[in-house]
Enzyme design. Structure first.
Site, PDB file in Angstrom:
ATOM      1  N   LYS A  56      70.709  24.792  34.894  1.00  7.66           N
ATOM      2  CA  LYS A  56      70.251  23.484  35.362  1.00  7.66           C
ATOM      3  C   LYS A  56      70.022  22.472  34.226  1.00  7.66           C
ATOM      4  O   LYS A  56      70.360  21.295  34.354  1.00  7.66           O
ATOM      5  CB  LYS A  56      68.976  23.629  36.189  1.00  7.66           C
ATOM      6  CG  LYS A  56      69.217  24.241  37.573  1.00  7.66           C
ATOM      7  CD  LYS A  56      67.910  24.350  38.328  1.00  7.66           C
ATOM      8  CE  LYS A  56      68.158  24.479  39.824  1.00  7.66           C
ATOM      9  NZ  LYS A  56      66.938  24.267  40.609  1.00  7.66           N
ATOM     10  N   ASP A  72      65.717  18.615  44.304  1.00 13.65           N
ATOM     11  CA  ASP A  72      64.622  19.535  44.629  1.00 13.65           C
ATOM     12  C   ASP A  72      63.379  18.784  45.129  1.00 13.65           C
ATOM     13  O   ASP A  72      62.726  19.210  46.093  1.00 13.65           O
ATOM     14  CB  ASP A  72      64.247  20.390  43.415  1.00 13.65           C
ATOM     15  CG  ASP A  72      65.179  21.580  43.252  1.00 13.65           C
ATOM     16  OD1 ASP A  72      65.863  21.942  44.229  1.00 13.65           O
ATOM     17  OD2 ASP A  72      65.229  22.156  42.143  1.00 13.65           O
ATOM     18  N   GLY A  94      56.692  25.617  35.539  1.00 13.27           N
ATOM     19  CA  GLY A  94      58.112  25.768  35.246  1.00 13.27           C
ATOM     20  C   GLY A  94      58.938  24.637  35.849  1.00 13.27           C
ATOM     21  O   GLY A  94      58.411  23.562  36.156  1.00 13.27           O
TER      22      GLY A  94
HETATM   23  N1  LIG Z   1      62.214  26.706  47.917  1.00  9.84           N
HETATM   24  C1  LIG Z   1      63.045  26.228  47.031  1.00  9.84           C
HETATM   25  O1  LIG Z   1      64.008  25.507  47.336  1.00  9.84           O
HETATM   26  C2  LIG Z   1      62.787  26.502  45.584  1.00  9.84           C
HETATM   27  C3  LIG Z   1      63.368  25.717  44.578  1.00  9.84           C
HETATM   28  C4  LIG Z   1      63.074  26.012  43.236  1.00  9.84           C
HETATM   29  C5  LIG Z   1      62.221  27.082  42.944  1.00  9.84           C
HETATM   30  N2  LIG Z   1      61.704  27.822  43.951  1.00  9.84           N
HETATM   31  C6  LIG Z   1      60.790  28.945  43.661  1.00  9.84           C
HETATM   32  O2  LIG Z   1      59.724  28.458  42.852  1.00  9.84           O
HETATM   33  C7  LIG Z   1      59.250  29.494  42.003  1.00  9.84           C
HETATM   34  C8  LIG Z   1      59.172  29.001  40.563  1.00  9.84           C
HETATM   35  O3  LIG Z   1      60.470  28.662  40.099  1.00  9.84           O
HETATM   36  P1  LIG Z   1      60.723  28.071  38.629  1.00  9.84           P
HETATM   37  O4  LIG Z   1      62.159  27.729  38.563  1.00  9.84           O
HETATM   38  O5  LIG Z   1      59.697  27.050  38.272  1.00  9.84           O
HETATM   39  O6  LIG Z   1      60.454  29.368  37.736  1.00  9.84           O
HETATM   40  P2  LIG Z   1      59.999  29.417  36.189  1.00  9.84           P
HETATM   41  O7  LIG Z   1      60.461  28.198  35.475  1.00  9.84           O
HETATM   42  O8  LIG Z   1      60.423  30.764  35.713  1.00  9.84           O
HETATM   43  O9  LIG Z   1      58.396  29.366  36.279  1.00  9.84           O
HETATM   44  C9  LIG Z   1      57.672  30.463  36.761  1.00  9.84           C
HETATM   45  C10 LIG Z   1      56.235  30.039  37.003  1.00  9.84           C
HETATM   46  O10 LIG Z   1      55.516  31.138  37.544  1.00  9.84           O
HETATM   47  C11 LIG Z   1      54.409  31.434  36.680  1.00  9.84           C
HETATM   48  N3  LIG Z   1      54.149  32.878  36.651  1.00  9.84           N
HETATM   49  C12 LIG Z   1      55.064  33.882  36.560  1.00  9.84           C
HETATM   50  N4  LIG Z   1      54.435  35.085  36.537  1.00  9.84           N
HETATM   51  C13 LIG Z   1      53.108  34.830  36.593  1.00  9.84           C
HETATM   52  C14 LIG Z   1      51.947  35.636  36.610  1.00  9.84           C
HETATM   53  N5  LIG Z   1      52.027  36.987  36.554  1.00  9.84           N
HETATM   54  N6  LIG Z   1      50.734  35.031  36.689  1.00  9.84           N
HETATM   55  C15 LIG Z   1      50.635  33.690  36.752  1.00  9.84           C
HETATM   56  N7  LIG Z   1      51.704  32.854  36.741  1.00  9.84           N
HETATM   57  C16 LIG Z   1      52.924  33.420  36.665  1.00  9.84           C
HETATM   58  C17 LIG Z   1      54.826  30.940  35.324  1.00  9.84           C
HETATM   59  O11 LIG Z   1      53.710  30.751  34.510  1.00  9.84           O
HETATM   60  P3  LIG Z   1      53.868  30.701  32.892  1.00  9.84           P
HETATM   61  O12 LIG Z   1      54.300  29.297  32.570  1.00  9.84           O
HETATM   62  O13 LIG Z   1      52.536  31.047  32.400  1.00  9.84           O
HETATM   63  O14 LIG Z   1      54.929  31.727  32.538  1.00  9.84           O
HETATM   64  C18 LIG Z   1      55.511  29.626  35.723  1.00  9.84           C
HETATM   65  O15 LIG Z   1      54.575  28.633  36.039  1.00  9.84           O
HETATM   66  C19 LIG Z   1      60.210  30.672  42.209  1.00  9.84           C
HETATM   67  O16 LIG Z   1      59.621  31.548  43.123  1.00  9.84           O
HETATM   68  C20 LIG Z   1      61.434  30.027  42.827  1.00  9.84           C
HETATM   69  O17 LIG Z   1      62.164  30.913  43.651  1.00  9.84           O
HETATM   70  C21 LIG Z   1      61.945  27.561  45.257  1.00  9.84           C
END
Ligand SMILES: NC(=O)c1ccc[n+]([C@@H]2O[C@H](COP(=O)([O-])OP(=O)(O)OC[C@H]3O[C@@H](n4cnc5c(N)ncnc54)[C@H](OP(=O)(O)O)[C@@H]3O)[C@@H](O)[C@H]2O)c1
Length: 277
Positions: free
Chosen positions: A65, A102, A130
């Site tokens: 992305k 998004d 994230g």
């Molecule tokens: N519905 C949709 O269309 C859509 C679109 C995009 C994303 N999503 C979903 O949104 C979620 C996040 O996506 P992303 O792209 O932002 O992922 P990302 O960039 O990998 O970010 C992950 C996030 O989760 C946190 N996290 C992970 N493990 C954790 C833990 N054990 N305790 C506390 N915080 C934790 C991370 O915190 P740290 O910064 O501390 O690592 C970070 O804030 C995913 O589940 C994804 O599938 C859904």
């Protein structure tokens, strides 16, 4: 025949082909939408050959992305603010253009599922730091919200976002996320906690007003523990599948020329796919 695709690495999990082929069938369009695995090292070459390969455009998923945005010659405001692209197209001059839908997907779904979500102008709590949290902040600020409480496990990432998005975003310690919910009209889980195979999000909803809306971006499983807890106390729950469906609308319109509708049948197909492999 108009062709589009989704690229990522890996790509098997992508539900985008299901969504776009449903619309191609529904509107009887002579087109195709395929998924293509593109290794990060091959991305520049692939994007440079989009036209030669016969594609009008492409969706972009992880991990491409940010790189796709950098490769584009033009990017819309949302893609620039979010710092990532999820849709690409070629303009009349063959320039690679980038967009990010998004935030549009999240807000459109929220308005559809909970039309009065802004009632009372109350603060909103967002959990995460994230790429998804970035899109949510952009979308919420675009809706004119004045107070967003942002909590992320790694506080520095939240601080960075607050710096970029301005004074309407207040960073809250991850440990204080439970009390940050006091007085809020909406909370959004933009972490990956709650996804199948990951730990659940540990969040005590006691402080949250009962008439608040609880939104989870996670859609696998559809009903996360957070959403189940919200429903159990009488709060409205908005799942992540709606965002996934609505974010696909602008890309389809751009490539295939028809603004598609998110129908209950389409949602049912996606829900069924979540129960599959
Ligand atoms: N519905 C949709 O269309 C859509 C679109 C995009 C994303 N999503 C979903 O949104 C979620 C996040 O996506 P992303 O792209 O932002 O992922 P990302 O960039 O990998 O970010 C992950 C996030 O989760 C946190 N996290 C992970 N493990 C954790 C833990 N054990 N305790 C506390 N915080 C934790 C991370 O915190 P740290 O910064 O501390 O690592 C970070 O804030 C995913 O589940 C994804 O599938 C859904």
């Amino acid at each position: 025949m108009i062709r589009a695709c989704v690229i990522g690495w890996p790509i098997e999990h992508s539900r985008s082909p299901l969504i776009h082929t449903y619309w191609l069938r529904l509107y009887e369009i002579d087109g195709s939408y395929e998924k293509i695995a593109v290794r990060p090292v091959d991305l520049p070459k692939f994007l440079g050959s989009l036209h030669a390969r016969g594609f009008a455009g492409a969706n972009v998923t992880l991990p491409h992305k940010e790189e796709a945005l950098r490769a584009a010659e033009f990017a819309d405001e949302a893609a620039n603010a979010i710092g990532a692209a999820n849709a690409l197209w070629l303009d009349r001059d063959g320039r690679l253009c980038a967009s990010n839908s998004d935030a549009f997907g999240f807000i459109t779904n929220l308005i559809t599922e909970a039309p009065d979500w802004k009632r009372g102008g109350r603060p909103v709590t967002v959990l995460g730091g994230g790429g998804a949290a970035r899109a949510i902040l952009y979308g919420l600020l675009g809706e004119g919200l004045t107070e967003i409480r942002l909590a992320n496990r790694t506080r520095d990432r939240a601080e960075q976002l607050a710096q970029e998005f301005g004074s309407r975003v207040d960073v809250v310690d991850w440990e204080l996320r439970h009390v940050a919910l006091a007085g809020c009209g909406l909370i959004v889980n933009a972490t990956s906690l709650g996804m199948t195979g990951r730990p659940a999000l540990d969040l005590d909803l006691t402080e949250l007003p009962v008439d608040a809306v609880v939104a989870d971006l996670v859609y696998h499983p559809l009903e996360t523990q957070l959403l189940a807890a919200a429903r159990a106390r009488g709060s409205r729950a908005v799942d992540g599948l709606g965002m996934l469906l609505y974010q696909a609308v602008p890309g389809f319109e751009c490539w295939f020329g028809i603004r598609p509708e998110v129908t209950p049948e389409l949602r049912a197909e996606l829900v069924a796919s979540l129960h599959g492999p």
